[in-house]
Design a protein around this motif. Sequence first.
Motif, mmCIF file in Angstrom:
data_model
loop_
_atom_site.group_PDB
_atom_site.id
_atom_site.type_symbol
_atom_site.label_atom_id
_atom_site.label_comp_id
_atom_site.label_asym_id
_atom_site.label_seq_id
_atom_site.Cartn_x
_atom_site.Cartn_y
_atom_site.Cartn_z
ATOM 1 N N VAL A 1 0.834 -1.123 -0.103
ATOM 2 C CA VAL A 1 0.050 0.028 0.055
ATOM 3 C C VAL A 1 0.887 1.299 0.179
ATOM 4 O O VAL A 1 1.876 1.487 0.783
ATOM 5 C CB VAL A 1 -1.060 0.036 1.304
ATOM 6 N N VAL A 2 0.539 2.037 -1.009
ATOM 7 C CA VAL A 2 1.226 3.510 -0.790
ATOM 8 C C VAL A 2 0.468 4.453 -0.495
ATOM 9 O O VAL A 2 -0.507 4.838 -1.324
ATOM 10 C CB VAL A 2 1.713 3.725 -2.233
ATOM 11 N N ASP A 3 0.234 5.003 0.837
ATOM 12 C CA ASP A 3 -0.374 5.944 1.461
ATOM 13 C C ASP A 3 -0.071 7.381 0.736
ATOM 14 O O ASP A 3 1.242 7.632 0.734
ATOM 15 C CB ASP A 3 -0.098 5.972 2.923
ATOM 16 N N MET A 4 -0.902 7.939 0.162
ATOM 17 C CA MET A 4 -0.641 9.401 -0.628
ATOM 18 C C MET A 4 -0.777 10.198 0.218
ATOM 19 O O MET A 4 -0.359 11.519 0.010
ATOM 20 C CB MET A 4 -1.489 9.458 -1.855
ATOM 21 N N HIS A 5 -0.833 10.418 1.586
ATOM 22 C CA HIS A 5 -0.516 11.338 2.581
ATOM 23 C C HIS A 5 0.899 11.035 3.073
ATOM 24 O O HIS A 5 1.090 10.582 4.022
ATOM 25 C CB HIS A 5 -1.303 11.190 3.814
ATOM 26 N N GLN A 6 1.714 11.488 2.075
ATOM 27 C CA GLN A 6 3.372 11.440 2.435
ATOM 28 C C GLN A 6 3.989 12.546 1.978
ATOM 29 O O GLN A 6 3.438 13.146 0.879
ATOM 30 C CB GLN A 6 3.847 9.983 2.162
ATOM 31 N N PRO A 7 5.180 12.988 2.274
ATOM 32 C CA PRO A 7 6.052 14.085 1.808
ATOM 33 C C PRO A 7 5.742 14.142 0.369
ATOM 34 O O PRO A 7 5.922 15.336 -0.524
ATOM 35 C CB PRO A 7 7.061 13.936 2.496
ATOM 36 N N LYS A 8 6.238 13.155 -0.275
ATOM 37 C CA LYS A 8 6.471 12.903 -1.580
ATOM 38 C C LYS A 8 5.523 12.285 -2.464
ATOM 39 O O LYS A 8 5.674 11.450 -3.473
ATOM 40 C CB LYS A 8 7.906 12.480 -1.910
ATOM 41 N N ARG A 9 4.152 12.699 -2.191
ATOM 42 C CA ARG A 9 3.072 12.156 -2.940
ATOM 43 C C ARG A 9 3.164 12.578 -4.471
ATOM 44 O O ARG A 9 2.735 12.016 -5.240
ATOM 45 C CB ARG A 9 1.924 12.870 -2.316
ATOM 46 N N GLY A 10 3.649 13.626 -4.651
ATOM 47 C CA GLY A 10 3.947 14.069 -6.183
ATOM 48 C C GLY A 10 4.596 13.296 -6.897
ATOM 49 O O GLY A 10 4.159 12.813 -8.068
ATOM 50 N N LEU A 11 5.780 12.419 -6.240
ATOM 51 C CA LEU A 11 6.403 11.703 -7.132
ATOM 52 C C LEU A 11 5.841 10.236 -7.179
ATOM 53 O O LEU A 11 5.785 9.472 -8.194
ATOM 54 C CB LEU A 11 8.021 11.327 -6.717
ATOM 55 N N ALA A 12 5.194 9.993 -6.232
ATOM 56 C CA ALA A 12 4.382 8.766 -6.057
ATOM 57 C C ALA A 12 3.358 8.872 -7.200
ATOM 58 O O ALA A 12 3.129 7.760 -7.884
ATOM 59 C CB ALA A 12 3.746 8.484 -4.723
ATOM 60 N N ASN A 13 2.560 9.912 -7.461
ATOM 61 C CA ASN A 13 1.527 9.762 -8.328
ATOM 62 C C ASN A 13 2.250 10.018 -9.623
ATOM 63 O O ASN A 13 1.551 9.102 -10.701
ATOM 64 C CB ASN A 13 0.618 11.091 -7.974
ATOM 65 N N ALA A 14 3.236 10.777 -9.764
ATOM 66 C CA ALA A 14 3.730 10.800 -11.268
ATOM 67 C C ALA A 14 4.108 9.413 -11.679
ATOM 68 O O ALA A 14 4.037 9.271 -12.936
ATOM 69 C CB ALA A 14 5.080 11.638 -10.983
ATOM 70 N N LEU A 15 4.563 8.496 -10.743
ATOM 71 C CA LEU A 15 5.094 7.312 -11.193
ATOM 72 C C LEU A 15 4.041 6.179 -11.408
ATOM 73 O O LEU A 15 4.043 5.215 -12.189
ATOM 74 C CB LEU A 15 5.746 6.562 -10.209
ATOM 75 N N LEU A 16 2.828 6.376 -10.563
ATOM 76 C CA LEU A 16 1.545 5.269 -10.512
ATOM 77 C C LEU A 16 0.592 5.634 -11.255
ATOM 78 O O LEU A 16 -0.257 4.720 -11.711
ATOM 79 C CB LEU A 16 1.534 5.000 -9.202
ATOM 80 N N ALA A 17 0.095 6.879 -11.353
ATOM 81 C CA ALA A 17 -1.081 7.131 -11.924
ATOM 82 C C ALA A 17 -1.199 7.036 -13.479
ATOM 83 O O ALA A 17 0.033 6.938 -14.108
ATOM 84 C CB ALA A 17 -1.339 8.869 -11.788
ATOM 85 N N ASP A 18 -2.451 6.881 -14.108
ATOM 86 C CA ASP A 18 -2.303 6.863 -15.594
ATOM 87 C C ASP A 18 -1.748 7.908 -16.192
ATOM 88 O O ASP A 18 -1.167 7.707 -17.124
ATOM 89 C CB ASP A 18 -3.911 6.825 -15.956
ATOM 90 N N GLY A 19 -2.029 9.194 -15.629
ATOM 91 C CA GLY A 19 -1.458 10.384 -16.207
ATOM 92 C C GLY A 19 -2.736 11.004 -17.135
ATOM 93 O O GLY A 19 -3.801 10.567 -16.605
ATOM 94 N N ARG A 20 -2.454 11.863 -17.927
ATOM 95 C CA ARG A 20 -3.561 12.625 -18.671
ATOM 96 C C ARG A 20 -3.109 12.740 -19.878
ATOM 97 O O ARG A 20 -2.326 12.805 -20.625
ATOM 98 C CB ARG A 20 -3.651 14.142 -17.890
ATOM 99 N N ASP A 21 -4.461 12.586 -20.993
ATOM 100 C CA ASP A 21 -4.421 13.002 -22.447
ATOM 101 C C ASP A 21 -4.393 14.403 -22.206
ATOM 102 O O ASP A 21 -5.379 14.994 -21.893
ATOM 103 C CB ASP A 21 -5.779 12.388 -22.936
ATOM 104 N N ILE A 22 -3.158 15.343 -22.835
ATOM 105 C CA ILE A 22 -2.956 16.568 -23.006
ATOM 106 C C ILE A 22 -3.259 17.088 -24.317
ATOM 107 O O ILE A 22 -2.854 18.081 -24.587
ATOM 108 C CB ILE A 22 -1.783 17.081 -22.191
ATOM 109 N N SER A 23 -3.580 16.157 -25.264
ATOM 110 C CA SER A 23 -3.574 16.501 -26.616
ATOM 111 C C SER A 23 -4.221 17.777 -26.982
ATOM 112 O O SER A 23 -4.004 18.430 -27.938
ATOM 113 C CB SER A 23 -4.304 15.192 -27.528
#
Length: 852
Positions: A500-522
């Motif tokens: 489990v990666v608790d996203m209430h953590q100091p480096k949540r931005g990096l955790a999300n950048a690595l794990l999230a789907d991301g976004r279609d920015i076309s």
Amino acid sequence: MRTTRTVPARPVLFTALAVTTAGSLLLTPQTAVADPEPPVHREAALDRHAARTPASAAQRALGSTEDASRAVGDDSRGYPRRQVLTPDPENPADKSIKLGLTPYHAIAPRLNALQALGDRVSVEIAGRSAGGHRLYLVTVTSPETTRQGRAQARMRELIENAPALAAKSPEVKKAYKAPVFVNNNIHGNEWEGTDASLKLIERLATAKDDKTRDLLAHSRLYFNITANPDGRIAGTRANANGFDMNRDFVTASQPEVRAMRQIMTTKQPAVMLDLHGYVNGTLIEPTTPPHGENYEYDLFLKNSYANALGMEAAVNGLGYTPAKDGVEPAQIPFRDQEEGWDDWPPIFTPQYAAFHGTVAAHTVEIPLQVNNRAYDTLPVTELRRRSAINVDVAGAALRATLDFVRSRRTSLVADQIEVFRRGAAGAAQVPVSPETVPGVPGTGPEDVYTTKFPRAYVLPPSGTATARLVDHLLANDVRVARASHAFQLGGKSYAKGSYVVDMHQPKRGLANALLADGRDISDKVSVMYDISGWSLGRLWGAAVETLPGLPYGVLRPVRAAAPVAYVAPRGDLRLRLADPSEIAALNSLLRKGVQARRAADGSAIVSGSARRQATEAARTYDVSFHATKITGTTPLHRTRVAAAVTPGELFALREMNFEVTPVSTGVLNAGFDWSSVDVLFVSAGLEYGDLTTGARTALDAFLDGHGLVGRGATGAAIGSATGLLAAKPVEGNADANGVVRVVNSADALMSGAPDHGFVYAPVWFTDLGPRVRVEQSYATGNPLVSGHWRPSQDGSGGPVDAAGQASVISGPRAVLFGTEPLFRDHPKGEFAQVGRALFTMALASGSGKESG
């Protein structure tokens, strides 16, 4: 300069410990043994933690040689820490010499001399390059006793781990030394940052003025002298593995990048510069949209823009002019450009640093070109004139940044604390606006990029891909826990051992950048600088889900993923071949003469008589061999690959333990011994029409009895020219890239493959011949999950055109990929597709070329 388009980690070893009551063989950790060419498998999970382990008493002695170097990160002993660097052999071929710059072999003596100037300069060995050269980290600060060093380490930990307390700490406000990181020469043929830093270090080592004393009393300055010594010596952008390391921070496949990552995770810089070349006038970030949506961008933009103004004034203040010197005024993309120089992906050094609390981070592109064609054609006097100006410009940017740090130390540290506080508290991001970033002109809705962080992520309790991803998160300073018991959340059940990666953590931005789907920015911007989708949650082969909350009382923090290695105690053994480590393990067995057969589902079946060899492979590659009653039908053999591919693909093939011989048009025209290989893989550098008659004849003869694996338009062209596969390749927009949804066949080639892929300049196939099979297709609708994929100017080549079309096809003696399954050693979950294709095509034989 950016453009649009090793020594690997040691394998984890295990030793047989016991047989459980259920009869399964347990494998437990043991110390890794040095290997001259170890394959890359799981990351060194304890990078950060080992770096913070106190050194031995002998290592703590000042004046030690580099043989007693400590891991970068142990700042608790104070400064200075002198060590004598052994010199490198003189290399008259070093490309720096022609420019009048410092050759690599002169750096160690120079650093020894700088340490001898006083008590402000210390040198550490941060690691080794892919080519085996030392990476030098220089720290410049006022002297610290061991007690003071421990106090600094304690405050640094407080800032990250208890930011709410750090924000109220009088000690932090008064005594914490703001960390500054200067990264030089990550592109080997962009030299001058190294020389500017060496000049600055020399001045700081002895300066007696009050500003310098104040700066060093309240800051620690860290200089990565040359991030790419291989490229510095050879005059190449890439390192010895052929990698552009300023594209590698998501994956960290290269040893130099892992060293930089360790510097950033352990030193925790508030400010950083990455010195590059060459853009005239000097280009100083911050950037144009799109902005990384996982940053605390309001804090980042406020500080980066303010420092950029200071650097601009300092560079322009040098007095160079277009007419006299060929130097244009400095530019700041955020202010001076509409788009085209973005900070969207964290593959670049400054953008990656932002996730470790750096609130002012910059790529600085110095002005006058001295590399590439200029290096080969301009007179030496002109090259040296340009280099001298570039060193001066880089020096001005450095000095302005230090003035910025000295004047704003308190607010910079406070903003770094706020980055970590928001993460730990799960606080909302603050959108950029004139009100939230006063003093930054021109902000508007086009600059607002934020995201909604999930409460947590969950990964399965076992599996090689899961273990690799967990170790990668830990190496990136992302906190991971493991469930000591099964639990239920949101109506779903999760097994004991789930990560489990608790996203209430100091480096949540990096955790999300690595794990999230991301976004279609076309639809957000018309152009992108580089990749715009990179989700490890989709591309690394591990099942990653979001959690609506956290289970109570069952989570325990981990420092490394649990071992995966397993061998069933009886019966024949099945290896899935769905992961690069499994492909590597099979290749190691085949090289040793172990017999294996391919099952109908694409897995490998190994006889139980080879259990000892399987156990050794399980230890080395951290994979599982399960008992099976399936009998494979097709013998698998040692596979030797002729590869006309990109450096990233070559690296990935060797990671999977294939025996690879690089080839190209030139190599084939010079006469190539085709008897030394079993299969051809083509994606770049081989054009059938440029081959001599003799080379074509030899290639045709080889392919008459062997198979081809191709990728992209180049691979498809070889397949068509040699008559191996009747299909029409359709090229999408060449600038398109990202994560896509795919639909796989259930046959051996794609069985168990991920339902997502990666594309860069995507290709699909139409007009398929009668013996051509569709192994994978782009999903219907819009297959793009995250990234930037627009139609070309004529309206074609977009994701809607690719929807439902074949992305991977096969025939009796060829497999063609329209996706990028080995891109920059990145989409790990797709590697096995290529591995299976190579095994399959190595078995191909006979004639029967496709027609029509």
